[in-house]
Design an enzyme around this catalytic site. Structure first.
Site: not given
Ligand code: KIV
Length: 271
Positions: A51-52, A90, A120, A122, A189
């Site tokens: 989600d980056s 994510d 993924k 969090e 992280e």
């Molecule tokens: O969203 C992302 O790129 C991440 C990484 C920083 C692990 O969760």
């Protein structure tokens, strides 16, 4: 022969074998077809549709604004470029925190509409009910602990997490809970390397670090950081393998000059 060279498609089982063999796992983010294709052909083990994307693709300050539909667009583009890597996506902020039914519905949309191999999320104990429900549906999960960017407004800053005993103990407990639930791995992280080492030794599932030191079972970086596209972001943990921002700026300036000078296209470059 290493597991990496032996296998044709990376699965959760492959990642487990790599950990058991002491073979490090390589992971990188990707958000589109063209880069995913290059990373996959280069032999990356895991591609994270992070989600980056909210930051590096859409230009938002945080990961919070990106939507499930936008993640699905990025992930399905990535999937069209991948043959070998394990692809994990994510679940974005707001698509799984309300309740476990909503979490499962979001995870199912990712799996059905993108063809990705896992998701993924969090958090630890606080999202355990959702984790259990998604896993019960047969969807692989990678957890994410430590600095969890979706909670940035709770933390207040992007500084190193779990330096204090209380937070470190909670992180260790959460990691164990995720493993016991049946997760296929955990991303840690921005936490002290000594803590990441303890967690990696404690768990049987792979522990992938970003800013979590060398004792993790694998490493993940955001592609824009690794390739030097995003030059403003310079945390201590980041190693840049290219200065693509300079290369791209130079190439585009060259192109502009050639157009202005009427040097492009030349006789050979026209019909
Ligand atoms: O969203 C992302 O790129 C991440 C990484 C920083 C692990 O969760």
């Amino acid at each position: 022969m290493s597991v990496h060279t032996e296998i044709k498609k990376v699965t959760t089982h492959t990642l487990q074998r790599m950990k058991a063999n002491g073979e490090k796992i390589s992971m990188i983010t990707a958000y589109d077809y063209s880069f995913a294709r290059l990373f996959d052909a280069a032999g990356i083990d895991v591609i994270l549709v992070g989600d980056s994307a909210s930051n590096v693709m859409a230009g938002h300050e945080t990961t919070l604004p990106i939507t499930l539909d936008q993640m699905i667009y990025h992930a399905s583009s990535v999937m069209r470029g991948v043959n070998r890597a394990f692809v994990v996506v994510d679940l974005p902020f707001g698509s799984y925190q309300s309740n476990s039914k909503e979490a499962l519905a979001s995870a199912i949309r990712i799996m059905k509409e993108t063809g990705a191999h896992g998701i993924k999320v969090e958090g630890g104990e606080e999202i355990l009910e959702s984790v259990n429900r998604i896993l019960a549906a047969g969807i692989p999960i990678i957890g994410h602990l430590g600095l969890t960017p979706q909670s940035i407004y709770k933390f207040g800053t992007y500084t190193v997490r779990a330096r204090e005993d209380e937070e470190a103990e909670k992180l260790k407990k959460d990691a164990r809970l995720l493993e016991e639930a049946g997760c296929s791995g955990v991303v840690l992280e921005k936490i002290p390397a000594t803590l990441a080492k303890i967690v990696a030794q404690d768990l049987h599932i792979p522990v992938i670090g970003i800013g979590a030191g060398k004792y993790c079972d694998g490493q993940v970086l955001v592609m824009h950081d690794l390739l030097g596209i995003n030059t403003e972001f310079q945390p201590r943990f980041l190693r840049r393998y290219l200065s693509l921002a300079d290369e791209i700026t130079g190439a585009v300036r060259h192109y502009i000059k050639d157009v202005k000078d009427n040097d492009f296209p030349n006789e050979q470059e026209q019909y």
